[in-house]
Design an enzyme around this catalytic site. Sequence first.
Site, PDB file in Angstrom:
ATOM      1  N   ASP A  55      28.819  -0.373 -15.948  1.00 18.01           N
ATOM      2  CA  ASP A  55      29.779   0.728 -15.981  1.00 18.01           C
ATOM      3  C   ASP A  55      30.492   0.795 -17.330  1.00 18.01           C
ATOM      4  O   ASP A  55      31.062  -0.199 -17.796  1.00 18.01           O
ATOM      5  CB  ASP A  55      30.824   0.549 -14.885  1.00 18.01           C
ATOM      6  CG  ASP A  55      30.210   0.605 -13.489  1.00 18.01           C
ATOM      7  OD1 ASP A  55      28.976   0.496 -13.385  1.00 18.01           O
ATOM      8  OD2 ASP A  55      30.969   0.755 -12.528  1.00 18.01           O
ATOM      9  N   HIS A  75      31.382  -7.101 -13.752  1.00 18.36           N
ATOM     10  CA  HIS A  75      32.828  -6.875 -13.678  1.00 18.36           C
ATOM     11  C   HIS A  75      33.276  -6.932 -12.229  1.00 18.36           C
ATOM     12  O   HIS A  75      32.453  -7.034 -11.308  1.00 18.36           O
ATOM     13  CB  HIS A  75      33.228  -5.552 -14.341  1.00 18.36           C
ATOM     14  CG  HIS A  75      32.693  -4.318 -13.679  1.00 18.36           C
ATOM     15  ND1 HIS A  75      31.354  -3.994 -13.653  1.00 18.36           N
ATOM     16  CD2 HIS A  75      33.332  -3.299 -13.026  1.00 18.36           C
ATOM     17  CE1 HIS A  75      31.195  -2.839 -13.029  1.00 18.36           C
ATOM     18  NE2 HIS A  75      32.377  -2.402 -12.629  1.00 18.36           N
ATOM     19  N   HIS A 132      35.255  -0.113 -19.937  1.00 13.67           N
ATOM     20  CA  HIS A 132      35.507   0.310 -18.560  1.00 13.67           C
ATOM     21  C   HIS A 132      36.970   0.046 -18.222  1.00 13.67           C
ATOM     22  O   HIS A 132      37.742  -0.421 -19.071  1.00 13.67           O
ATOM     23  CB  HIS A 132      34.548  -0.436 -17.628  1.00 13.67           C
ATOM     24  CG  HIS A 132      34.397   0.194 -16.272  1.00 13.67           C
ATOM     25  ND1 HIS A 132      34.273   1.554 -16.079  1.00 13.67           N
ATOM     26  CD2 HIS A 132      34.342  -0.367 -15.034  1.00 13.67           C
ATOM     27  CE1 HIS A 132      34.150   1.800 -14.794  1.00 13.67           C
ATOM     28  NE2 HIS A 132      34.198   0.661 -14.134  1.00 13.67           N
ATOM     29  N   HIS A 174      34.806  -4.775 -10.121  1.00 12.47           N
ATOM     30  CA  HIS A 174      34.882  -3.665  -9.168  1.00 12.47           C
ATOM     31  C   HIS A 174      33.965  -3.990  -8.004  1.00 12.47           C
ATOM     32  O   HIS A 174      32.843  -4.488  -8.197  1.00 12.47           O
ATOM     33  CB  HIS A 174      34.500  -2.335  -9.833  1.00 12.47           C
ATOM     34  CG  HIS A 174      35.619  -1.761 -10.650  1.00 12.47           C
ATOM     35  ND1 HIS A 174      35.426  -0.823 -11.638  1.00 12.47           N
ATOM     36  CD2 HIS A 174      36.969  -1.999 -10.620  1.00 12.47           C
ATOM     37  CE1 HIS A 174      36.599  -0.499 -12.178  1.00 12.47           C
ATOM     38  NE2 HIS A 174      37.538  -1.198 -11.577  1.00 12.47           N
ATOM     39  N   ASP A 222      31.958  -2.656  -5.953  1.00 15.33           N
ATOM     40  CA  ASP A 222      30.566  -2.230  -5.794  1.00 15.33           C
ATOM     41  C   ASP A 222      29.607  -3.063  -6.635  1.00 15.33           C
ATOM     42  O   ASP A 222      28.389  -2.871  -6.562  1.00 15.33           O
ATOM     43  CB  ASP A 222      30.407  -0.741  -6.111  1.00 15.33           C
ATOM     44  CG  ASP A 222      30.957  -0.338  -7.472  1.00 15.33           C
ATOM     45  OD1 ASP A 222      32.032  -0.824  -7.844  1.00 15.33           O
ATOM     46  OD2 ASP A 222      30.308   0.471  -8.163  1.00 15.33           O
ATOM     47  N   HIS A 223      30.145  -4.013  -7.421  1.00 15.52           N
ATOM     48  CA  HIS A 223      29.289  -4.865  -8.241  1.00 15.52           C
ATOM     49  C   HIS A 223      29.332  -6.335  -7.829  1.00 15.52           C
ATOM     50  O   HIS A 223      28.560  -7.129  -8.358  1.00 15.52           O
ATOM     51  CB  HIS A 223      29.669  -4.734  -9.714  1.00 15.52           C
ATOM     52  CG  HIS A 223      29.342  -3.383 -10.284  1.00 15.52           C
ATOM     53  ND1 HIS A 223      28.232  -3.155 -11.068  1.00 15.52           N
ATOM     54  CD2 HIS A 223      29.975  -2.193 -10.144  1.00 15.52           C
ATOM     55  CE1 HIS A 223      28.189  -1.868 -11.386  1.00 15.52           C
ATOM     56  NE2 HIS A 223      29.242  -1.269 -10.844  1.00 15.52           N
ATOM     57  N   HIS A 259      23.576   4.033 -10.967  1.00 13.26           N
ATOM     58  CA  HIS A 259      25.010   4.124 -10.664  1.00 13.26           C
ATOM     59  C   HIS A 259      25.418   5.570 -10.426  1.00 13.26           C
ATOM     60  O   HIS A 259      26.396   6.072 -10.970  1.00 13.26           O
ATOM     61  CB  HIS A 259      25.833   3.505 -11.794  1.00 13.26           C
ATOM     62  CG  HIS A 259      27.213   3.111 -11.357  1.00 13.26           C
ATOM     63  ND1 HIS A 259      28.304   3.921 -11.539  1.00 13.26           N
ATOM     64  CD2 HIS A 259      27.679   1.995 -10.740  1.00 13.26           C
ATOM     65  CE1 HIS A 259      29.388   3.329 -11.075  1.00 13.26           C
ATOM     66  NE2 HIS A 259      29.035   2.144 -10.581  1.00 13.26           N
TER      67      HIS A 259
END
Length: 308
Positions: free
Chosen positions: A212, A62, A142, A64, A66-67, A270
């Site tokens: 997530d 996805h 999410h 976000h 941090d990914h 995570h």
Amino acid sequence: MDFELRILGSSSATPSANRHHTAQVLTIGNQLHLIDCGEGTQMQLMQYKIKHQRICNIYISHLHGDHYFGLAGLLSTMHLQGRQLPLHLFGPPGLSEILSLQFRYSGTNLSFKLIFHELDTACYKKIFEDKLITVHTIPMEHRVPTCGFIFREKPKPRPLIKEKLPPYLTPPQLVRLKWGEDIKDEQGNLILANKDVTLDPKHSRSYAYCSDSRYKPDLLPYLQNVDLLYHEATFLSDMEERANQTFHSTARQAAEMAAAAQVRHLLLGHFSVRYKDLTPLLTEAQEIFPKADLATEGSIFSVVDQHR
């Protein structure tokens, strides 16, 4: 053949001095599959002496940061080091546009072919297949469109018991025996029963990556009996309300999912930066599912190629 997972990052949105953003490398045979690519992923690849030029596929769950914030940098380094092999990139809608803008304004023209596969994150769907494995998406719940991934080895051939094989068998007949067929004559009469001259095949291994997501029991049909399950565990159960509000899960919920799906091994990751010591998260999970581990930086988890 190797079936091995290396953890590069275990932190949630905010990194810390000891924990990096989400990224993992799954090695299957001689292929390297990169799963998510948080900021600093290429530094972690160097840290653990993983040759990024061997990566064949990249999967982004996805959008976000941090990914995926490490993705443009990693692709640029591959380009600067002269990569020629095509690279397959699987990701949600919008990722191709983001990369195009970054490369356009930096004047970057990749030296290799980047093949983008846009994912439908809302369904279970096969997105990749070769002679060894299949990869399917699994829908997460999410704040933005998000999916997980399941990697499965294809069925393996049955070993032949050489001393029991009649000398008259042809090569095509031997192949049919390896794949579970009986040998029959043209009239359909049984000549040789497969079970009499073969052994059971080795177990086809599997890995499920649950990115997530809120706790989502309707994923259970997809996760049944997988060998290795990674499930996010951002919070302890005393913060379950916070987990629900932010569309995340607790360590207890991850363990409940693993137990209900009867997986062999659970990995937790995570983690919220608020937890300096991760022991309580592991303890919480192991109270429900004893075969649980922390998916922390540098950890390696292998699934042995054997009969189950």
